[in-house]
Design an enzyme around this catalytic site. Structure first.
Site, mmCIF file in Angstrom:
data_model
loop_
_atom_site.group_PDB
_atom_site.id
_atom_site.type_symbol
_atom_site.label_atom_id
_atom_site.label_comp_id
_atom_site.label_asym_id
_atom_site.label_seq_id
_atom_site.Cartn_x
_atom_site.Cartn_y
_atom_site.Cartn_z
ATOM 1 N N SER A 1 0.827 -1.457 0.027
ATOM 2 C CA SER A 1 0.079 -0.008 -0.163
ATOM 3 C C SER A 1 0.767 1.221 0.004
ATOM 4 O O SER A 1 1.750 1.330 0.801
ATOM 5 C CB SER A 1 -0.879 0.110 1.446
ATOM 6 O OG SER A 1 -1.260 1.216 1.395
ATOM 7 N N HIS B 1 -1.291 -2.369 -3.866
ATOM 8 C CA HIS B 1 -2.653 -2.306 -3.108
ATOM 9 C C HIS B 1 -3.086 -0.747 -3.196
ATOM 10 O O HIS B 1 -2.438 0.003 -2.663
ATOM 11 C CB HIS B 1 -2.461 -2.819 -1.697
ATOM 12 C CG HIS B 1 -3.558 -2.834 -0.947
ATOM 13 N ND1 HIS B 1 -4.583 -3.745 -0.979
ATOM 14 C CD2 HIS B 1 -3.959 -1.905 -0.009
ATOM 15 C CE1 HIS B 1 -5.472 -3.493 -0.065
ATOM 16 N NE2 HIS B 1 -5.265 -2.328 0.599
ATOM 17 N N ASP C 1 -5.710 1.780 -2.096
ATOM 18 C CA ASP C 1 -6.574 2.133 -0.932
ATOM 19 C C ASP C 1 -7.540 3.269 -1.284
ATOM 20 O O ASP C 1 -6.869 4.609 -1.523
ATOM 21 C CB ASP C 1 -5.966 2.544 0.385
ATOM 22 C CG ASP C 1 -5.182 1.187 1.112
ATOM 23 O OD1 ASP C 1 -6.123 0.388 1.487
ATOM 24 O OD2 ASP C 1 -4.078 1.279 1.357
ATOM 25 N N MET D 1 -10.512 5.807 -0.948
ATOM 26 C CA MET D 1 -11.512 6.313 0.178
ATOM 27 C C MET D 1 -12.063 7.447 -0.379
ATOM 28 O O MET D 1 -11.707 8.204 -1.086
ATOM 29 C CB MET D 1 -10.503 6.621 1.369
ATOM 30 C CG MET D 1 -9.586 5.601 1.812
ATOM 31 S SD MET D 1 -8.964 6.237 3.158
ATOM 32 C CE MET D 1 -7.708 4.966 3.513
ATOM 33 N N HIS E 1 -8.739 -1.970 -3.207
ATOM 34 C CA HIS E 1 -9.387 -1.853 -1.881
ATOM 35 C C HIS E 1 -10.307 -0.740 -1.881
ATOM 36 O O HIS E 1 -9.724 0.308 -1.540
ATOM 37 C CB HIS E 1 -8.452 -2.204 -0.606
ATOM 38 C CG HIS E 1 -9.146 -2.147 0.683
ATOM 39 N ND1 HIS E 1 -8.375 -1.846 1.734
ATOM 40 C CD2 HIS E 1 -10.452 -2.232 1.035
ATOM 41 C CE1 HIS E 1 -9.227 -2.037 2.681
ATOM 42 N NE2 HIS E 1 -10.419 -2.279 2.322
ATOM 43 N N MET F 1 -12.802 1.730 -0.164
ATOM 44 C CA MET F 1 -13.587 1.762 1.177
ATOM 45 C C MET F 1 -14.434 3.029 0.953
ATOM 46 O O MET F 1 -14.387 4.163 1.124
ATOM 47 C CB MET F 1 -12.483 1.987 2.144
ATOM 48 C CG MET F 1 -11.624 0.974 2.660
ATOM 49 S SD MET F 1 -9.999 1.541 3.287
ATOM 50 C CE MET F 1 -8.900 1.763 2.035
ATOM 51 N N MET G 1 -9.900 -6.877 7.662
ATOM 52 C CA MET G 1 -9.206 -5.441 8.166
ATOM 53 C C MET G 1 -8.574 -6.143 9.643
ATOM 54 O O MET G 1 -9.345 -6.427 10.523
ATOM 55 C CB MET G 1 -10.099 -4.518 7.929
ATOM 56 C CG MET G 1 -10.490 -4.128 6.782
ATOM 57 S SD MET G 1 -9.060 -3.476 5.745
ATOM 58 C CE MET G 1 -8.471 -2.129 6.736
ATOM 59 N N ASP H 1 -5.172 -6.922 6.253
ATOM 60 C CA ASP H 1 -4.638 -5.597 5.946
ATOM 61 C C ASP H 1 -4.606 -4.656 7.041
ATOM 62 O O ASP H 1 -5.716 -4.463 7.651
ATOM 63 C CB ASP H 1 -5.662 -4.945 4.833
ATOM 64 C CG ASP H 1 -5.426 -3.738 4.484
ATOM 65 O OD1 ASP H 1 -4.332 -3.074 4.787
ATOM 66 O OD2 ASP H 1 -5.999 -3.144 3.479
ATOM 67 N N GLY H 2 -3.493 -4.155 7.506
ATOM 68 C CA GLY H 2 -3.400 -3.256 8.345
ATOM 69 C C GLY H 2 -2.302 -3.386 9.533
ATOM 70 O O GLY H 2 -2.509 -4.739 10.319
ATOM 71 N N GLY H 3 -1.289 -2.692 9.829
ATOM 72 C CA GLY H 3 -0.414 -3.121 11.031
ATOM 73 C C GLY H 3 0.312 -4.034 10.748
ATOM 74 O O GLY H 3 1.087 -4.650 11.654
HETATM 75 C C1 DX5 Z 1 -6.288 1.052 5.984
HETATM 76 C C2 DX5 Z 1 -5.845 0.589 4.609
HETATM 77 C C3 DX5 Z 1 -4.386 -0.101 4.676
HETATM 78 C C4 DX5 Z 1 -3.208 0.479 5.256
HETATM 79 C C5 DX5 Z 1 -2.174 -0.482 5.276
HETATM 80 O O1 DX5 Z 1 -7.644 1.862 5.653
HETATM 81 O O2 DX5 Z 1 -6.813 -0.163 4.094
HETATM 82 O O3 DX5 Z 1 -4.181 -0.817 3.434
HETATM 83 O O4 DX5 Z 1 -3.046 1.568 4.537
HETATM 84 O O5 DX5 Z 1 -1.130 0.385 5.783
HETATM 85 P P1 DX5 Z 1 -0.472 0.261 7.258
HETATM 86 O O6 DX5 Z 1 0.427 -1.393 6.700
HETATM 87 O O7 DX5 Z 1 0.583 1.088 7.466
HETATM 88 O O8 DX5 Z 1 -1.224 -0.319 8.179
HETATM 89 ZN ZN ZN Z 2 -6.202 -1.514 2.188
#
Ligand code: DX5
Ligand code: ZN
Length: 217
Positions: free
Chosen positions: A6, A30, A32, A34, A63, A65, A134, A172-174
């Protein structure tokens, strides 16, 4: 296990740094997306994203959102992504959204937020190419991995085995080199990593660390 990168947390020279990311050994880019409605932040529209990605080669993993899934699918299909994933929480008509994405010859995924139980996807399991779990609240990069995610992944893996479903599990995330092994051990197919890779200049070094941990027995 594949790595999808991402670029949400890259702050400067985005176009140049996306090309740098694309040249590493990541497996997917990836995206993101939004809309400022489903989540409070807003990212790139299709025009900007086309410009940003025009010199990239990696397959795309979109992805969404967003609340208006239909509108974004119709725009983002033009990138010919391998996957388009939308949020279960954003629509009352998952089947229609899945049909639309499949109609364009694109693999379809559904994502669930940390508080959405896996069972909500019961009617869709057998038709999905991918389930995106997530491990942070959607909306921003750089958050901490929520440990309870592991139970959901285990559940999805058990359901998949018991029923011979085909869906891949993406998380996905962290994600970083500390928790990636736990994901591999639980049969995750694709991990999304953002800030872990892009918070230093040497992206490839971070990708190597993730990949080394993936292959380590
Ligand atoms: C959050 C996103 C993720 C995120 C991943 O809404 O969907 O893809 O940016 O980033 P890290 O790895 O920094 O959590
Ligand atoms: Zn994402």
């Amino acid at each position: 296990m594949k790595v999808s990168a991402s670029f949400l947390s890259i702050n400067d020279d985005l176009e140049k740094n996306i090309i740098k990311l694309d040249k590493t050994t990541i497996d997917y880019l990836h995206l993101d997306i939004m809309d400022g409605k489903f989540v409070k932040n807003k990212t790139w529209d299709i025009k900007n994203i086309k410009k940003l990605l025009k010199n990239t080669q990696k397959p795309k993993d979109v992805h969404l959102m967003v609340s208006n899934i239909k509108k974004y699918v119709k725009q983002f299909r033009k990138l010919k992504p391998e996957y388009i994933t939308f949020h279960y929480e954003a629509t009352k008509n998952c089947f229609a959204m899945m049909g639309l994405i499949k109609k364009y010859g694109i693999k379809v995924g559904i994502s669930i937020k940390p508080n959405t139980p896996v069972e909500k996807l019961n009617p869709y399991f057998k038709y999905l190419n991918l389930i995106l779990v997530m491990s942070v609240e959607p909306g921003e990069g750089g958050q901490e991995f929520i440990p309870e995610t592991i139970d959901k992944i285990k559940q999805l893996d058990v359901i998949r085995k018991a029923n011979k479903y085909q869906y891949l599990i993406e998380v996905d995330g962290g994600i970083n080199n500390q928790n990636i092994n736990l994901l591999r051990e639980n049969n995750v197919d694709i991990v999304v990593a953002g800030s872990y890779i892009t918070s230093i200049k040497g992206y490839q070094r971070r990708v190597d660390k993730l990949k080394a941990d993936i292959t380590k027995q």
